[in-house]
Design a protein around this motif. Structure first.
Motif, PDB file in Angstrom:
ATOM      1  N   GLY A 106       0.850  -1.178   0.000  1.00 31.87           N
ATOM      2  CA  GLY A 106       0.000   0.000   0.000  1.00 31.87           C
ATOM      3  C   GLY A 106       0.887   1.229   0.000  1.00 31.87           C
ATOM      4  N   LYS A 107       0.404   2.327   0.558  1.00 28.00           N
ATOM      5  CA  LYS A 107       1.186   3.566   0.586  1.00 28.00           C
ATOM      6  C   LYS A 107       2.327   3.497   1.604  1.00 28.00           C
ATOM      7  CE  LYS A 107      -2.778   6.388  -0.767  1.00 28.00           C
ATOM      8  NZ  LYS A 107      -3.682   7.497  -0.348  1.00 28.00           N
ATOM      9  N   LYS A 108       2.269   2.509   2.482  1.00 26.16           N
ATOM     10  CA  LYS A 108       3.292   2.283   3.505  1.00 26.16           C
ATOM     11  C   LYS A 108       3.044   0.890   4.059  1.00 26.16           C
ATOM     12  CE  LYS A 108       0.379   4.129   7.202  1.00 26.16           C
ATOM     13  NZ  LYS A 108       0.250   5.102   8.306  1.00 26.16           N
ATOM     14  N   VAL A 109       3.832   0.484   5.039  1.00 27.18           N
ATOM     15  CA  VAL A 109       3.531  -0.741   5.775  1.00 27.18           C
ATOM     16  C   VAL A 109       3.198  -0.321   7.208  1.00 27.18           C
ATOM     17  CG1 VAL A 109       4.287  -3.043   6.436  1.00 27.18           C
ATOM     18  CG2 VAL A 109       5.184  -1.993   4.350  1.00 27.18           C
ATOM     19  N   PRO A 110       1.933  -0.413   7.603  1.00 25.97           N
ATOM     20  CA  PRO A 110       1.535   0.039   8.937  1.00 25.97           C
ATOM     21  C   PRO A 110       2.005  -0.922  10.028  1.00 25.97           C
ATOM     22  CG  PRO A 110      -0.325  -0.975   7.853  1.00 25.97           C
ATOM     23  CD  PRO A 110       0.794  -0.944   6.846  1.00 25.97           C
ATOM     24  N   LEU A 111       1.875  -0.475  11.269  1.00 29.76           N
ATOM     25  CA  LEU A 111       2.332  -1.244  12.418  1.00 29.76           C
ATOM     26  C   LEU A 111       1.163  -1.602  13.324  1.00 29.76           C
ATOM     27  CD1 LEU A 111       4.906  -2.145  14.211  1.00 29.76           C
ATOM     28  CD2 LEU A 111       4.458   0.013  15.427  1.00 29.76           C
ATOM     29  N   ALA A 112       0.985  -2.905  13.599  1.00 33.94           N
ATOM     30  CA  ALA A 112      -0.023  -3.356  14.559  1.00 33.94           C
ATOM     31  C   ALA A 112       0.599  -3.354  15.956  1.00 33.94           C
ATOM     32  CB  ALA A 112      -0.507  -4.761  14.209  1.00 33.94           C
ATOM     33  N   PRO A 113      -0.132  -2.887  16.973  1.00 34.36           N
ATOM     34  CA  PRO A 113       0.410  -2.850  18.333  1.00 34.36           C
ATOM     35  C   PRO A 113       0.806  -4.236  18.830  1.00 34.36           C
ATOM     36  CG  PRO A 113      -1.621  -1.572  18.179  1.00 34.36           C
ATOM     37  CD  PRO A 113      -1.492  -2.340  16.903  1.00 34.36           C
ATOM     38  N   TYR A 114       1.736  -4.262  19.760  1.00 41.17           N
ATOM     39  CA  TYR A 114       2.228  -5.526  20.292  1.00 41.17           C
ATOM     40  C   TYR A 114       1.164  -6.254  21.115  1.00 41.17           C
ATOM     41  CZ  TYR A 114       4.863  -9.052  22.765  1.00 41.17           C
ATOM     42  OH  TYR A 114       5.288 -10.257  23.268  1.00 41.17           O
ATOM     43  N   ILE A 178      11.031  10.417   0.935  1.00 40.45           N
ATOM     44  CA  ILE A 178       9.833   9.571   0.968  1.00 40.45           C
ATOM     45  C   ILE A 178       8.873   9.994  -0.146  1.00 40.45           C
ATOM     46  CG2 ILE A 178       7.921   8.736   2.370  1.00 40.45           C
ATOM     47  CD1 ILE A 178      10.763   7.973   3.361  1.00 40.45           C
ATOM     48  N   LEU A 179       8.390   9.016  -0.905  1.00 42.78           N
ATOM     49  CA  LEU A 179       7.425   9.310  -1.974  1.00 42.78           C
ATOM     50  C   LEU A 179       6.097   9.772  -1.369  1.00 42.78           C
ATOM     51  CD1 LEU A 179       8.133   6.221  -4.256  1.00 42.78           C
ATOM     52  CD2 LEU A 179       8.880   8.577  -4.637  1.00 42.78           C
ATOM     53  N   SER A 180       5.432  10.666  -2.083  1.00 43.14           N
ATOM     54  CA  SER A 180       4.160  11.226  -1.599  1.00 43.14           C
ATOM     55  C   SER A 180       3.016  10.218  -1.722  1.00 43.14           C
ATOM     56  CB  SER A 180       3.801  12.482  -2.400  1.00 43.14           C
ATOM     57  OG  SER A 180       3.501  12.125  -3.748  1.00 43.14           O
ATOM     58  N   ASP A 181       1.947  10.438  -0.982  1.00 39.92           N
ATOM     59  CA  ASP A 181       0.760   9.594  -1.088  1.00 39.92           C
ATOM     60  C   ASP A 181       0.204   9.622  -2.509  1.00 39.92           C
ATOM     61  OD1 ASP A 181       0.944   8.895   1.541  1.00 39.92           O
ATOM     62  OD2 ASP A 181      -0.795  10.054   2.220  1.00 39.92           O
ATOM     63  N   GLU A 182       0.278  10.799  -3.150  1.00 37.31           N
ATOM     64  CA  GLU A 182      -0.245  10.933  -4.506  1.00 37.31           C
ATOM     65  C   GLU A 182       0.543  10.060  -5.480  1.00 37.31           C
ATOM     66  OE1 GLU A 182      -1.546  14.116  -2.024  1.00 37.31           O
ATOM     67  OE2 GLU A 182       0.514  13.486  -2.507  1.00 37.31           O
ATOM     68  N   GLU A 183       1.871  10.050  -5.341  1.00 39.43           N
ATOM     69  CA  GLU A 183       2.687   9.205  -6.203  1.00 39.43           C
ATOM     70  C   GLU A 183       2.410   7.735  -5.942  1.00 39.43           C
ATOM     71  OE1 GLU A 183       5.357   7.620  -8.919  1.00 39.43           O
ATOM     72  OE2 GLU A 183       4.234   9.495  -8.809  1.00 39.43           O
ATOM     73  N   GLU A 185      -0.347   6.442  -4.930  1.00 38.15           N
ATOM     74  CA  GLU A 185      -1.640   6.117  -5.540  1.00 38.15           C
ATOM     75  C   GLU A 185      -1.457   5.790  -7.019  1.00 38.15           C
ATOM     76  OE1 GLU A 185      -4.186   9.426  -4.771  1.00 38.15           O
ATOM     77  OE2 GLU A 185      -4.408   8.947  -2.631  1.00 38.15           O
ATOM     78  N   ARG A 186      -0.602   6.559  -7.713  1.00 38.02           N
ATOM     79  CA  ARG A 186      -0.326   6.281  -9.122  1.00 38.02           C
ATOM     80  C   ARG A 186       0.371   4.928  -9.277  1.00 38.02           C
ATOM     81  NH1 ARG A 186       0.381  12.032  -9.332  1.00 38.02           N
ATOM     82  NH2 ARG A 186       2.563  11.897  -8.656  1.00 38.02           N
ATOM     83  N   VAL A 187       1.335   4.664  -8.390  1.00 37.43           N
ATOM     84  CA  VAL A 187       2.060   3.392  -8.458  1.00 37.43           C
ATOM     85  C   VAL A 187       1.122   2.215  -8.253  1.00 37.43           C
ATOM     86  CG1 VAL A 187       3.741   1.948  -7.235  1.00 37.43           C
ATOM     87  CG2 VAL A 187       4.305   4.329  -7.778  1.00 37.43           C
ATOM     88  N   ILE A 188       0.275   2.293  -7.243  1.00 37.22           N
ATOM     89  CA  ILE A 188      -0.648   1.202  -6.928  1.00 37.22           C
ATOM     90  C   ILE A 188      -1.620   0.973  -8.083  1.00 37.22           C
ATOM     91  CG2 ILE A 188      -2.519   0.497  -5.379  1.00 37.22           C
ATOM     92  CD1 ILE A 188      -0.929   1.983  -3.131  1.00 37.22           C
ATOM     93  N   GLU A 189      -2.041   2.057  -8.723  1.00 40.48           N
ATOM     94  CA  GLU A 189      -2.926   1.939  -9.891  1.00 40.48           C
ATOM     95  C   GLU A 189      -2.204   1.242 -11.044  1.00 40.48           C
ATOM     96  OE1 GLU A 189      -5.635   4.773 -12.851  1.00 40.48           O
ATOM     97  OE2 GLU A 189      -4.650   5.632 -11.090  1.00 40.48           O
ATOM     98  N   LYS A 190      -0.932   1.580 -11.251  1.00 43.45           N
ATOM     99  CA  LYS A 190      -0.159   0.940 -12.314  1.00 43.45           C
ATOM    100  C   LYS A 190       0.103  -0.530 -11.992  1.00 43.45           C
ATOM    101  CE  LYS A 190       3.349   3.076 -14.223  1.00 43.45           C
ATOM    102  NZ  LYS A 190       2.937   3.141 -15.635  1.00 43.45           N
TER     103      LYS A 190
END
Length: 203
Positions: A106-114, A178-183, A185-190
């Protein structure tokens, strides 16, 4: 996972869900991967009750079931203790978009709490964090990757380990851009349209 350096011994676990037949196949608890045979795999009903197999399912079966219940597009789960991604997890840090390949998650890799491994609390933390991401770091633990099938889930786990290593190495030298959220979004679409015509594989 062993060959790719994503785990060691019997660490981590793998499952896949046949939604048509309503059966979940998951690796057993405590058996090292080189020793695994088809009969060792545990087959479960979606509620977690045993359908077939003589072994205990992975101690993390709870979060596998939780992820399948959370999102119908998830048909495979790969959990690893890969070195660089787990390093970020132990820092309790998300992996940012330092490289466009983070788009596998996705736009990043989020972190789940321990939470203690194998507990309902950990399953809940992962399910609450996953949202529309395809990978989640588990604080002080490891990483979980999901996909439409085992290949896509494994590819995501492998690519996120690469991005984690790149991020680590970049930060050893300086401050990565760090790449922007907008970029992203374009990557994920591609990514959705990448590969041979008629296929939607992202690699």
């Amino acid at each position: 996972m062993l060959k790719a350096g994503l785990t060691t011994g019997s660490g981590g676990n793998i499952s896949c869900f046949n939604r048509e037949k309503q059966y979940i196949a998951i690796t057993p608890s405590g058996i090292e991967y080189p020793r695994l045979e088809p009969r060792d795999i545990v087959i479960l009903h979606p509620d977690g009750t045993l359908f077939e197999g003589e072994n205990r399912p992975s101690s993390e079966v709870g979060f596998h079931l939780s992820l399948y219940n959370r999102r119908r597009d998830i048909n495979a789960v790969v959990h690893t203790h890969s070195t660089y991604a787990t390093t970020f997890a132990c820092l309790n840090r998300e992996i940012p978009a330092v490289h466009y390949l983070v788009g596998f998650a996705g736009k990043k890799v989020p972190l789940a709490p321990y939470a203690t491994y194998g507990t309902p609390e950990l399953a809940l933390n992962i399910a609450k964090t996953i949202e529309n991401y395809n990978a989640v770091l588990l604080a002080n633990h490891g990483v979980v990757a999901v996909g439409k099938d085992l290949t896509s889930a494994f590819n995501t786990a492998e690519e996120i380990e690469l991005v984690a290593r790149i991020c680590y190495q970049a930060e050893c030298i300086g401050k990565p851009v760090i790449l922007s959220d907008e970029e992203m979004e374009r990557v994920i679409e591609k990514f959705a349209d990448y590969g041979p015509r008629g296929h939607n594989d992202s690699k």
